[in-house]
Design a protein around this motif. Sequence first.
Motif, mmCIF file in Angstrom:
data_model
loop_
_atom_site.group_PDB
_atom_site.id
_atom_site.type_symbol
_atom_site.label_atom_id
_atom_site.label_comp_id
_atom_site.label_asym_id
_atom_site.label_seq_id
_atom_site.Cartn_x
_atom_site.Cartn_y
_atom_site.Cartn_z
ATOM 1 N N ASN A 1 0.815 -1.219 0.000
ATOM 2 C CA ASN A 1 0.000 0.000 0.000
ATOM 3 C C ASN A 1 0.847 1.267 0.000
ATOM 4 O OD1 ASN A 1 -2.406 -1.443 0.046
ATOM 5 N ND2 ASN A 1 -2.503 -1.479 2.295
ATOM 6 N N GLY A 2 2.166 1.107 -0.034
ATOM 7 C CA GLY A 2 3.047 2.255 -0.016
ATOM 8 C C GLY A 2 3.154 2.914 1.339
ATOM 9 N N GLN A 3 2.799 2.209 2.402
ATOM 10 C CA GLN A 3 2.817 2.761 3.761
ATOM 11 C C GLN A 3 3.848 1.966 4.566
ATOM 12 O OE1 GLN A 3 -0.955 2.643 5.693
ATOM 13 N NE2 GLN A 3 -0.327 3.927 7.398
ATOM 14 N N THR A 4 5.103 2.356 4.443
ATOM 15 C CA THR A 4 6.186 1.547 4.980
ATOM 16 C C THR A 4 6.641 1.960 6.371
ATOM 17 O OG1 THR A 4 7.788 2.965 3.871
ATOM 18 C CG2 THR A 4 7.055 0.988 2.693
ATOM 19 N N ALA A 5 6.448 3.218 6.771
ATOM 20 C CA ALA A 5 7.056 3.607 8.038
ATOM 21 C C ALA A 5 6.268 4.625 8.849
ATOM 22 C CB ALA A 5 8.461 4.155 7.780
ATOM 23 N N VAL A 6 5.416 5.390 8.240
ATOM 24 C CA VAL A 6 4.864 6.535 8.948
ATOM 25 C C VAL A 6 3.373 6.363 9.211
ATOM 26 C CG1 VAL A 6 6.572 8.137 8.025
ATOM 27 C CG2 VAL A 6 4.466 7.744 6.768
ATOM 28 N N GLU B 1 3.756 -5.480 20.825
ATOM 29 C CA GLU B 1 3.452 -4.475 19.808
ATOM 30 C C GLU B 1 3.599 -3.062 20.354
ATOM 31 O OE1 GLU B 1 0.206 -5.073 16.688
ATOM 32 O OE2 GLU B 1 -0.774 -3.752 18.145
ATOM 33 N N ARG B 2 3.107 -2.840 21.576
ATOM 34 C CA ARG B 2 3.242 -1.515 22.187
ATOM 35 C C ARG B 2 4.699 -1.201 22.492
ATOM 36 N NH1 ARG B 2 -1.276 -3.492 24.978
ATOM 37 N NH2 ARG B 2 0.006 -3.982 26.809
ATOM 38 N N TRP C 1 5.665 -2.585 16.009
ATOM 39 C CA TRP C 1 6.595 -3.343 15.172
ATOM 40 C C TRP C 1 7.511 -2.414 14.378
ATOM 41 C CZ3 TRP C 1 5.998 -7.876 17.237
ATOM 42 C CH2 TRP C 1 4.732 -8.257 17.692
ATOM 43 N N GLY C 2 7.795 -1.249 14.981
ATOM 44 C CA GLY C 2 8.721 -0.306 14.384
ATOM 45 C C GLY C 2 8.115 0.567 13.302
ATOM 46 N N ARG C 3 6.797 0.462 13.091
ATOM 47 C CA ARG C 3 6.183 1.261 12.027
ATOM 48 C C ARG C 3 4.809 1.795 12.428
ATOM 49 N NH1 ARG C 3 5.506 -4.110 10.652
ATOM 50 N NH2 ARG C 3 3.393 -4.694 10.044
#
Length: 231
Positions: free
Chosen positions: A40-45, A111-112, A117-119
């Motif tokens: 989806n082009g949503q890799t980090a933010v 997860e928290r 998970w870093g993203r």
Amino acid sequence: MTRVLDVARIQLVNWPALLAYPLAAAAALPLLGWGIDVSNGQTAVGDHEVYLLPMLLGVAATAHLQTMTQVFPFTLGLGVTRRRFAAATALVVVGQALFFGLLLVGFAAVERLTGGWGRQARIYGLGALRQDGPLTQWLAFTGPIVATSAVCVLAGVVFQRWRQSGIYLAVFTSVALLAAAGALATTQNWWRPIGSFLGDQPSLTLFAAYPLVLASALGGTAWLVLRRSTT
């Protein structure tokens, strides 16, 4: 009670489907969520939710379908009564649901701690499922698993009693009833009141109390059919 536990142990022979496969699926969800984000082009933010938990429910529950279609005839041949088999099935369903509910509480905590998970992804800690404490969170995870398992148990009992014809009839009837209910809600403009009612309910009620009530109704129906099922 000892005989019920013995029957439960027989069902646990299928432990890969009951425990191992769902555990592997639960552990793979963060990686799968990462793949969805990338596609989806949503890799980090951006804080976002990835709705993958329903897949885990399906993986965890399908083992009970096999229990009713494969283990049930075998145990009848061993002289196990239908009542004991039903009690053992209920015990395994609840035990599995409690185990994976606790496991999901642990995954949500990780997860928290890892910042999603870093993203900033929320796979286990979905907003609708968030609770004030670990116990209520555990119940919110456990309820849907029990309800989904009850659906599979009933499907297995229907197949055992009426074979493919029963499954087809049950599916067609369920779809027809859902379609009729949806059409009635649309013509009577009930969707907004229904949405308001559900929105006003505490999430613990939605994800623990209501699923357990549904599971009890499905379990009772399964028992009525099971009493007349043959091998």
